[in-house]
Design an enzyme around this catalytic site. Structure first.
Site, short mmCIF file in Angstrom:
data_model
loop_
_atom_site.label_atom_id
_atom_site.label_comp_id
_atom_site.label_asym_id
_atom_site.label_seq_id
_atom_site.Cartn_x
_atom_site.Cartn_y
_atom_site.Cartn_z
N ASN A 148 -5.61 3.50 7.60
CA ASN A 148 -4.19 3.82 7.44
C ASN A 148 -3.56 4.19 8.78
O ASN A 148 -2.45 3.76 9.12
CB ASN A 148 -4.02 4.99 6.47
CG ASN A 148 -4.27 4.62 5.03
OD1 ASN A 148 -4.37 3.46 4.68
ND2 ASN A 148 -4.40 5.63 4.18
N ARG A 151 1.22 -10.98 -1.96
CA ARG A 151 -0.16 -10.87 -1.46
C ARG A 151 -1.10 -11.38 -2.55
O ARG A 151 -1.05 -10.91 -3.69
CB ARG A 151 -0.52 -9.40 -1.14
CG ARG A 151 0.36 -8.74 -0.09
CD ARG A 151 -0.16 -7.34 0.24
NE ARG A 151 0.80 -6.54 0.96
CZ ARG A 151 0.98 -6.59 2.28
NH1 ARG A 151 0.25 -7.40 3.01
NH2 ARG A 151 1.88 -5.81 2.87
N ARG A 157 3.22 -8.30 5.62
CA ARG A 157 2.56 -7.81 6.84
C ARG A 157 1.04 -7.78 6.71
O ARG A 157 0.49 -7.24 5.76
CB ARG A 157 3.10 -6.42 7.18
CG ARG A 157 2.58 -5.87 8.50
CD ARG A 157 3.34 -4.63 8.90
NE ARG A 157 4.67 -4.97 9.39
CZ ARG A 157 5.76 -4.25 9.13
NH1 ARG A 157 5.70 -3.19 8.35
NH2 ARG A 157 6.92 -4.60 9.64
N HIS A 193 9.85 -9.47 -2.44
CA HIS A 193 8.79 -8.54 -2.81
C HIS A 193 8.63 -8.45 -4.33
O HIS A 193 7.81 -7.70 -4.83
CB HIS A 193 9.12 -7.16 -2.22
CG HIS A 193 8.01 -6.17 -2.25
ND1 HIS A 193 8.06 -5.02 -3.01
CD2 HIS A 193 6.81 -6.15 -1.62
CE1 HIS A 193 6.95 -4.33 -2.84
NE2 HIS A 193 6.17 -4.99 -2.01
N TYR A 234 -5.73 -0.63 -7.32
CA TYR A 234 -4.39 -0.04 -7.34
C TYR A 234 -3.95 0.19 -8.78
O TYR A 234 -4.23 -0.62 -9.67
CB TYR A 234 -3.36 -0.98 -6.69
CG TYR A 234 -3.55 -1.26 -5.22
CD1 TYR A 234 -4.62 -0.73 -4.50
CD2 TYR A 234 -2.66 -2.08 -4.54
CE1 TYR A 234 -4.78 -1.00 -3.15
CE2 TYR A 234 -2.80 -2.37 -3.20
CZ TYR A 234 -3.87 -1.83 -2.51
OH TYR A 234 -4.02 -2.11 -1.18
N ARG A 252 3.78 9.00 -4.08
CA ARG A 252 2.45 9.00 -3.48
C ARG A 252 2.48 9.31 -1.98
O ARG A 252 1.71 10.11 -1.48
CB ARG A 252 1.80 7.62 -3.67
CG ARG A 252 0.40 7.52 -3.10
CD ARG A 252 -0.04 6.08 -2.97
NE ARG A 252 0.56 5.42 -1.82
CZ ARG A 252 0.85 4.13 -1.77
NH1 ARG A 252 0.64 3.37 -2.81
NH2 ARG A 252 1.37 3.59 -0.68
N HIS A 263 0.26 2.96 -7.24
CA HIS A 263 1.11 1.89 -6.75
C HIS A 263 2.25 1.52 -7.69
O HIS A 263 3.18 0.82 -7.30
CB HIS A 263 0.24 0.65 -6.48
CG HIS A 263 0.89 -0.41 -5.67
ND1 HIS A 263 1.32 -1.62 -6.20
CD2 HIS A 263 1.18 -0.46 -4.35
CE1 HIS A 263 1.84 -2.35 -5.25
NE2 HIS A 263 1.78 -1.69 -4.12
#
Length: 729
Positions: A48, A374, A404, A434, A467, A563, A591
Site C-alpha cells: 500500500n 479490472r 491504474r 468505473h 474483497y 474503510r 470494498h
C-alpha cells in the site's frame, strides 16, 4: 455554514490515508491473527505504501514543481507542507513496521520457522550457502562499478539492489548489483529455515566485486513517480490506435523521477550523499527499514517452508456456492422470478460465471454488453465473452485501459477480445469508466427482455475471493432499459442520459446523493426521524461533506462506514456531533458501496461502484442501482447494522482525528466478516429453504434474526460500554 466550522471538521486526504494504512499495519499486532497472517498484513501495508508514494507523493511532487499555487481545498496545506507531513508520518510508520516484523519473526521462530542471516549459520551451513551462491547466483549477477567510464545506471522502480563502496589501492568507487528477478527469493536450508536472495548477495558482495575490497554496503530500492497522464486529448489524434498510445504511456513509468529511497542497512554520510545527489532526493525522502524492503515473498513463505501450518495460518477461505447442485445454471430463470443478491467473498461468483457461460451458447441470447475495469489474467468471464462472439452473439465490451497498474493486462485482454470478434470500445476522453454492469439481451417467442447484473466490485475472479462486494442480478425490465440506454450512450461517446432507476455519474449520481441527504434533513427539521447510513471506501468530496455537516446540525443521525480516507471529522460539537465514522479492517478488504436514506418501509437503498470522492462523482462514469426487492433491501440493511455493531475489527474516529479500535466485552464479540461467512455457510448447508420461486433470501432470515435478538438483548449494555470507553479516552 461558517468557514471556520467547515475547516475544523475536515482533514487532509493524504494524512488520512496514512492513518488507514497504519490501521492495516496494526493487524500485525493483533494476537488473534496467526503469525503468517500477521506477516501478510505487514506485506499489505508495505505494498500500500509503495503505491501511495508512486501515485500520491508523485502527484504532490509534480504540483510542487509545476503548480506552486496549489493548495488543499480542505486544510489549506500547500503541496510542500503536505509532503513534509507525509515524510514525518512515514518515518514513524517505518519504525512501527520494523517492530511488528521483528515480533512476528520471533513468534515464527517459536513455531520453528527461522528467517536466517548469514551470521546465524554454522560453518557447514555457511559452506552450503556459499557453494549455492557461487554456482547458481554469482554467474547471473552483473556488478556495476560507477566511475567516469561507467555512468550511474538507471535503477528500475522498486527493484532491489545491493549498493557498495569499493576500494582498490588508492581508488575509491561506488558499485551496484541488481538482484536478479529470475531467481527465487527464498533459499531453504531445511524446510523451516530460509535465507533471502538479497541477503546472500549482500553477504558475498566481495566475491562479486573481486578484486575490489568492499568497505560499506546496503540493500536498497528506489520508488519512482508513477502518476502518469493517461488523458489522450492533447497528445493523440483520431488516427492513432488507442491501445498503442496506452502501451507507450505505461512505459513512461519506468523512467520517471524518484520520490523515495529505502535502505535496509545504515551507511555513512558520504554514501548517502552520493545516492541522494544521483537520485535528486532530499534527506527526508530516505528511509531506513530493518525489515526486508520487498515483502512479497511472504505470500509463498508458508508453501516454501513446508511447515506444519497448525496455528500459523487461518483455515483457507472457500466462498460457498449458495445454489444447490440441482439449481446450478438456473440463475436467469431465478432472476426472472425474483431479484438475486450475492455477497462476496462469502458467496461464490460461480453462479454469475455459469450464467455468462450458458449465455454464450444460448441461441435466445442476442447480445452481451459489459464494462470491464479490472479482470484476472486468467479470466473465465473473458473466455465466455470470446465464446459468445465466436457463436455469433453481439458482444460489446467497454474496456477501461486506464485502470491504474492494470493497464498492461487490460491492453492485452482488449486485443484478445477484439481479435475474437467482440466489439471493444474505450471510455470517453477525460472520464474513466468505473461502472460494474453487465446486460444480457434475450429473445424468446418473439419477445425481447433483459437480464441485468450490477455490482460494487470488479469482474475479477481472483480479487472477488478477497474483497467484500455486493452483486445484484435482476430481470426488472425498467432497469434493463436503463442499462440499454447506458451502453447506447457510451457507444456514442455521450454521457448525457435520462434514467428511470439508475444513478449515473458524472451527470446525476452526486446530485441524487445530495438530494437524499437533503430529504433526511427536511424530515429532521419537521421533527421526524432523519437517518443516513453510507458505506464506502473513501470520503473526500467537499460538497457532499458540507451537506452531511448541515444535516447533522439539523439532527439527522448519520452513520458512515469508511474503510480508508475520510476527510470528514465526526463528533465535533455543534457541527458533526450526530455523525459517527467507523473503519473496518479485517481479513477481507471492505470494498462494497452502499447508500441508505430513511428508516422503515420508506427507506431507499442503493448499491454502487462509486466512492464519495470528487474523482468518482465528477470525473468517472459510475452507476448506483436501487435495491427494489423488499427482502434484499432488508438483508443489506441488516448487514449494515451488523457492521455498525462490529467491535472486533472496527476502528472508531473521534473529534481529534484519532481512530480507536473497539474492544469488545468478553461476552459480546461481534466480527461482522466472520458473521457473514458463518451465515453464508449456514445457508449453503440448508438447501431446504429454497422454494419453487427460487428465493434464496430465506437462507439469511434465521441468522439475521439471531443478530437482531443479540442486539435487543445486549444493545443497552453495549451502548453503556462504549460511552464508558469514550469517557476514559
Amino acid at each position: 455554514m461558517k468557514k471556520a466550522d467547515i475547516r475544523k471538521c475536515m482533514q487532509n486526504r493524504e494524512l488520512s490515508w496514512l492513518k488507514f494504512n497504519e490501521r492495516v499495519l496494526e493487524e500485525a499486532d493483533f494476537s488473534a491473527n496467526p503469525p503468517f497472517e500477521r506477516l501478510k498484513f505487514i506485506a499489505i501495508f508495505n505494498s500500500n505504501l509503495d503505491e501511495f508514494y508512486m501515485i500520491r507523493v508523485g502527484c504532490l511532487t509534480d504540483y510542487l514543481l509545476y503548480a506552486p499555487e496549489y493548495y488543499d481545498n480542505k486544510t489549506g496545506m500547500s503541496a510542500g507542507e503536505q509532503l513534509e507531513a507525509i515524510f514525518r508520518q512515514t518515518s514513524s510508520l517505518y519504525a512501527l513496521k520494523d517492530r511488528y516484523f521483528q515480533a512476528v519473526t520471533s513468534d515464527l521462530e517459536r513455531q520453528g520457522i527461522y528467517h536466517l542471516k548469514m551470521s546465524d549459520l554454522d560453518a557447514d551451513e555457511a559452506k552450503i550457502v556459499q557453494k549455492h551462491f557461487e554456482r547458481n547466483i554469482l554467474p547471473l549477477l552483473s556488478p556495476h562499478v560507477i566511475d567516469s567510464r561507467h555512468p550511474f545506471p538507471h535503477m528500475d522502480n522498486k527493484h532491489l539492489y545491493v549498493a557498495v563502496t569499493l576500494q582498490q589501492k588508492n581508488k575509491s568507487v561506488f558499485g551496484l548489483i541488481a538482484v536478479p528477478q529470475a531467481l527465487d527469493r527464498i533459499f531453504c536450508l531445511e524446510e523451516s529455515r530460509y535465507l533471502l536472495l538479497e541477503d546472500m548477495i549482500y553477504h558475498f558482495a566481495d566475491l562479486a566485486f573481486d578484486p575490489y575490497h568492499v568497505q560499506e554496503k546496503t540493500i536498497l530500492a528506489v520508488t519512482r513517480n508513477a502518476d502518469i497522464d493517461t488523458e489522450e486529448d492533447s497528445v493523440m489524434d483520431d488516427d492513432i490506435d488507442y491501445r498503442q498510445f496506452m502501451r507507450k504511456t505505461v512505459k513512461k513509468r519506468k523512467r520517471m523521477a524518484p520520490v523515495r529511497l529505502e535502505l535496509q542497512y545504515k551507511v555513512g554520510g558520504l554514501f548517502r550523499d552520493f545516492l541522494r545527489s544521483r537520485l535528486n532526493l532530499n534527506e527526508n525522502q530516505i528511509f531506513l527499514s530493518s525489515a526486508p524492503i520487498n515483502l512479497s515473498y511472504c505470500y509463498i513463505l508458508e508453501e516454501k517452508t513446508g511447515a506444519n501450518k497448525k496455528n500459523l495460518v487461518r483455515p483457507a477461505h472457500i466462498p460457498v456456492n449458495v445454489y444447490p447442485l440441482e439449481k446450478k445454471g438456473d440463475l436467469v430463470k431465478m432472476a426472472q422470478r425474483k431479484d438475486q443478491l450475492f455477497s462476496y467473498p462469502f458467496e461464490s461468483m460461480s453462479p454469475f460465471l455459469e450464467m455468462l457461460r450458458q449465455a454464450a451458447d444460448d441461441p435466445a441470447v442476442l447480445s452481451i454488453k459489459i464494462t470491464l475495469y479490472r479482470i484476472d489474467m486468467q479470466s473465465k468471464l473473458a473466455d465466455s465473452l470470446i465464446r459468445a462472439a465466436e457463436n455469433g452473439i453481439e458482444v460489446i465490451v467497454l474496456m477501461e485501459l486506464r485502470a491504474r497498474f492494470d493497464e498492461e493486462n487490460n491492453i492485452e485482454w482488449s486485443q484478445r477480445l477484439d481479435e475474437a470478434g467482440c466489439q471493444v470500445i474505450y471510455g470517453p476522453p477525460g472520464y474513466k469508466v468505473h461502472s460494474k454492469i453487465c446486460l444480457i439481451t434475450r429473445r424468446d417467442f418473439g419477445k425481447i427482455y433483459y437480464i441485468t447484473q450490477i455490482g460494487t466490485g470488479n469482474y475479477n475472479e481472483k480479487t472477488v475471493k478477497l474483497y467484500t462486494d455486493l452483486s445484484i442480478v435482476t430481470a426488472n425490465q425498467e432497469i434493463g432499459r436503463d442499462a440499454v440506454q447506458f451502453f447506447s450512450k457510451l457507444l456514442l461517446g455521450n454521457l448525457d442520459g435520462d434514467y428511470t432507476h439508475l444513478w449515473v455519474a458524472p451527470q446525476h449520481f452526486k446530485e441524487r446523493i445530495i438530494q437524499g441527504i437533503e430529504q433526511e434533513q427536511r424530515k429532521a427539521e419537521k421533527g421526524e426521524t432523519g437517518r443516513i447510513i453510507i458505506k464506502c471506501n473513501s470520503l473526500t468530496d467537499k460538497e457532499i461533506m458540507i451537506k452531511l455537516m448541515e444535516a447533522s446540525q439539523s439532527g439527522v443521525k448519520i452513520s458512515l462506514i469508511v474503510r480508508g480516507i475520510s476527510c470528514l471529522v465526526p463528533r465535533v460539537p455543534g457541527v458533526t456531533e450526530n455523525i459517527t465514522i467507523i473503519s473496518i479492517v479485517g481479513r477481507f478488504l471492505e470494498h462494497s458501496r452502499i447508500f441508505c436514506f430513511g428508516v422503515g418501509d420508506d427507506k431507499k437503498l442503493y448499491i454502487a461502484s462509486a466512492d464519495l470522492m470528487t474523482r468518482n462523482t465528477e470525473r468517472r462514469v459510475e452507476i448506483a442501482c436501487p435495491v427494489l426487492d423488499a427482502d434484499l433491501k432488508q438483508r443489506i440493511y441488516d448487514m449494515l447494522e451488523t457492521m455498525l455493531m462490529d467491535n472486533t475489527k472496527a476502528w472508531e474516529q473521534f473529534a481529534d482525528g484519532r481512530y480507536v479500535k473497539r474492544r469488545p466485552p468478553s461476552d459480546l464479540v461481534i466480527n461482522s466478516q466472520d458473521m457473514f461467512s458463518q451465515q453464508a455457510r449456514a445457508g449453503a448447508a440448508n438447501p431446504s429453504v429454497w422454494t419453487e420461486a427460487g428465493a434464496p433470501e430465506a437462507r439469511w432470515s434465521e441468522p439475521f434474526r439471531y443478530v437482531k435478538r443479540l442486539v435487543n438483548e445486549m444493545g443497552m449494555r453495549l451502548r453503556r460500554y462504549f460511552l464508558q470507553l469514550r469517557g476514559k479516552r
